[in-house]
Design a protein around this motif. Structure first.
Motif, PDB file in Angstrom:
ATOM      1  N   HIS A  63       0.849  -1.197   0.000  1.00 23.90           N
ATOM      2  CA  HIS A  63       0.000   0.000   0.000  1.00 23.90           C
ATOM      3  C   HIS A  63       0.882   1.244   0.000  1.00 23.90           C
ATOM      4  N   ARG A  64       0.357   2.339  -0.509  1.00 24.53           N
ATOM      5  CA  ARG A  64       1.065   3.616  -0.522  1.00 24.53           C
ATOM      6  C   ARG A  64       0.112   4.708  -0.063  1.00 24.53           C
ATOM      7  N   SER A  65      -0.185   4.734   1.228  1.00 26.73           N
ATOM      8  CA  SER A  65      -1.099   5.779   1.696  1.00 26.73           C
ATOM      9  C   SER A  65      -0.375   7.113   1.862  1.00 26.73           C
ATOM     10  N   ASP A  66       0.922   7.079   2.173  1.00 27.91           N
ATOM     11  CA  ASP A  66       1.790   8.246   2.243  1.00 27.91           C
ATOM     12  C   ASP A  66       1.159   9.453   2.943  1.00 27.91           C
ATOM     13  N   ASP A  67       0.892  10.528   2.200  1.00 23.79           N
ATOM     14  CA  ASP A  67       0.485  11.790   2.796  1.00 23.79           C
ATOM     15  C   ASP A  67      -1.022  12.029   2.808  1.00 23.79           C
ATOM     16  N   LYS A 119      -6.541   6.370   7.688  1.00 23.03           N
ATOM     17  CA  LYS A 119      -5.519   5.615   6.964  1.00 23.03           C
ATOM     18  C   LYS A 119      -6.075   4.269   6.510  1.00 23.03           C
ATOM     19  N   GLN A 126      -7.486   2.130  -1.939  1.00 23.64           N
ATOM     20  CA  GLN A 126      -6.466   1.627  -2.857  1.00 23.64           C
ATOM     21  C   GLN A 126      -6.732   0.173  -3.235  1.00 23.64           C
ATOM     22  N   HIS A 132      -1.487   0.520  -6.767  1.00 23.15           N
ATOM     23  CA  HIS A 132      -0.209   0.235  -6.097  1.00 23.15           C
ATOM     24  C   HIS A 132       0.007  -1.239  -5.814  1.00 23.15           C
TER      25      HIS A 132
END
Length: 153
Positions: A63-67, A119, A126, A132
């Motif tokens: 996963h790329r939840s990042d910002d 989050k 996603q 991703h």
């Protein structure tokens, strides 16, 4: 005369992919559940997602939840806390030190209470949209030429 239609609905795109309802996936993520099976936990620590679901084995490591979650928390808190402060300040004008003593802890507690569900919802989003790596594709960047630039090796 009525006839029952036996035709299957027309579907476009890849027919082998199973459907992933968007709303259901986001809600499952917000409830700290695997967006795929709804039985495994999504987080192993406060903000650290599991690598694989313990119940169904769905991979969550890519996963790329990042910002996005912090931005959404700031958006929610900005509207709720600032709106609450402004409404109470119109009714009960308080000294600055008392205002900070009341609203600073409310802000911090609201942020801490909302970051994990938000989050989880982003991870569910996603997963539902197959972003991703959740769709089985590689997460590597495409190798293409940018017009006007030479290809770097």
């Amino acid at each position: 005369m009525t006839t029952a239609s036996t035709e299957q609905p027309v579907r476009y795109g890849d027919a082998e992919k199973t459907e992933r309802p968007l709303g259901r996936s986001i809600i499952r993520g917000m409830l700290n559940r695997c967006p795929h099976c709804n039985s495994g936990k999504l987080f192993r620590a406060f903000l650290k997602p599991v690598d694989h679901c313990a119940a169904c084995g769905e991979a969550m490591h890519h996963h790329r939840s990042d910002d996005l979650p912090p931005y959404l928390v700031i958006l929610v808190i900005g509207h709720v806390v600032v709106g609450g402060y402004m409404m109470t300040d119109m009714i009960w004008p308080l000294p600055l030190w008392l205002t900070l003593a009341i609203w600073a802890p409310i802000t911090v507690l609201t942020a801490l209470a909302s970051i994990q569900p938000i989050k989880g919802g982003v991870i569910g989003l996603q997963w539902a949209l197959r972003l991703h790596g959740f769709g089985g594709q590689s997460d590597d960047h495409d190798d293409y030429d940018i017009p006007g630039r030479g290809r770097s090796s």
